[in-house]
Scaffold this motif. Sequence first.
Motif, PDB file in Angstrom:
ATOM      1  N   VAL A 153      20.776  42.410  77.507  1.00 59.77           N
ATOM      2  CA  VAL A 153      22.110  42.985  77.726  1.00 59.77           C
ATOM      3  C   VAL A 153      22.654  42.393  79.021  1.00 59.77           C
ATOM      4  N   TYR A 210      24.332  41.680  73.877  1.00 59.49           N
ATOM      5  CA  TYR A 210      25.476  42.526  74.227  1.00 59.49           C
ATOM      6  C   TYR A 210      26.000  42.079  75.587  1.00 59.49           C
ATOM      7  N   ASP A 239      31.729  43.313  74.642  1.00 62.57           N
ATOM      8  CA  ASP A 239      31.509  44.480  73.786  1.00 62.57           C
ATOM      9  C   ASP A 239      32.101  45.751  74.382  1.00 62.57           C
ATOM     10  N   ILE A 279      24.124  52.155  73.858  1.00 64.73           N
ATOM     11  CA  ILE A 279      23.861  51.099  72.881  1.00 64.73           C
ATOM     12  C   ILE A 279      22.728  51.610  72.002  1.00 64.73           C
TER      13      ILE A 279
END
Length: 556
Positions: A153, A210, A239, A279
């Motif tokens: 991420v 992400y 995102d 998430i």
Amino acid sequence: MKRILGLILALLVLLGGVACAESAQPALEKDVVVLFTSDVHCGIDQGFGYAGLVAIRSSMEAAGNHVLLVDNGDSVQGEPIGTMTTGEALIELMNTVGYDIAVPGNHEFDYGMERFLELTGKASFPYISANFNKDGELVFAPYVIKEFDGVKVAFVGVTTPKTLTSSTPKYFQDEAGNFIYGFMQDETGEKLYAAVQSAVDAARAEGAAYVVVLGHLGNEDSCSPWTYADVIANTTGIDALLDGHSHDTDQVEMLNKDGQTVLRSACGTKMAGVGCLRIGKDGKLSTDLFLWNNSVAAPELLGIRNDVYTAVKTAQDALTEKLSEVVARTAVELTINDPVATKDDGSPIRIVRRAETNLGDLCADAYRDQSGAQIAFVNGGGVRVSIKEGDITLGNILKVHPFGNAMCVIEATGAQILDALEWGARAVPSENGGFLQVSGLTYEIHTYIESSAKADENTMFAGVEGEYRVKNVMVGGEPLDPEKTYTLASHNYMLKNGGDGYSMFKGCKLLQDEVMLDNQVLINYITGTLGGVVGEQYANPYGEGRIVAVEEKPAE
């Protein structure tokens, strides 16, 4: 026929390989929860407080989530504990809380560039920004990647280019006045969009599944073309954007440049809200907002006691001691009162709201000195207490300016300045909290003329219908020109928010936006420009003669 079958077979094998590759991609075993704060402005014991924030994180971890804690800027300024430690107490507390990432907001720079870089060096977590640069080179990494269960991420930092005017411009300049620090600013926003897109693309190339932008951008029209909406609409691959700067709590879904949905979340200010991005293991993203609107802070009302609660209390106790710290001295008494006349009961008569005083001059001079403006105004109602001759403590200064207003600079015409002086003088010889102490100009109030300044139904300035009682206004020794544009320093209360009814400045061009708290303005002027000693320049308690009351009509 065999050739065709062979090709088909090869294609099936290839497709099967792709399917196997996709299924081999790592998947989250637990949800990732990103808790975020923004615009804390030293409100460490307000709202949830830092102690409550840690309790939320602990609860999220106990529920079986991966938890990350990030801050979106403006944490080190806004209360005495920030001013009096030039931000250091806040960095120490953020270290204790255990922040993972932060982005600089515009007010992180309020103590100067050298101090900013020193503070960020003391942080046990990284500061990131894809657009803050010196001579074109990024000062911090544009992004960081965190890995959870093998899933990457990325977090990309962005700081509003409005910082150049919403902190002190000279902090971003060299000694010659050239801007050497910047934020990829231009009139179209394209430089900022390109900087963000470059960071997003690089993070994706490193395998980020992400990409989350940590922004200090906001939604204010004055921040265009650099608002969160501008950035999302002109980029791809983001995102979610967790945002700060405008103190809002809006939760938004909007489309990016490719028509894909991006989540935008904000959490307000002063720890009244804690934001949450989740998430999920299923790959879905969602945002939430935890709010604490009670007058009693969560740690006190709920009895939250942890290491951070103890650290915050220790820091606040140290603040009480620091209030008595001597920072300067004055050779004269600086007053808001008449030094001679008293009330029948012997108590002082306050005159700062209807006449010039030496403390009024000092406060106005501080605004002009620290801003570089031609003229400075300070409302008499914002100058609260006198300072006795001798040592000056931090507590003394904070009592002079207790409201936490922030210095701004605008461009205003001579006509607007005259209207402001007339509005401020309308009640003389009676008191009015909006009476203007001044620096950079002088003026007369002809009190034999009845004020014809009019207010609207909301008590805001609506115009002058008759003869002006303010006359002979001089700026730098020259008569005020109604058609000329001047730079004017004061605070957000008056220049931006119409405080005390000063509506004549609405729509004026804003050159510096809330760059420094009023008490910091006064501290910097006394300890810096005056060398720590207020001297004979301010010896006359009635001031230097900048404001003269004319009680009788001059002979013609």
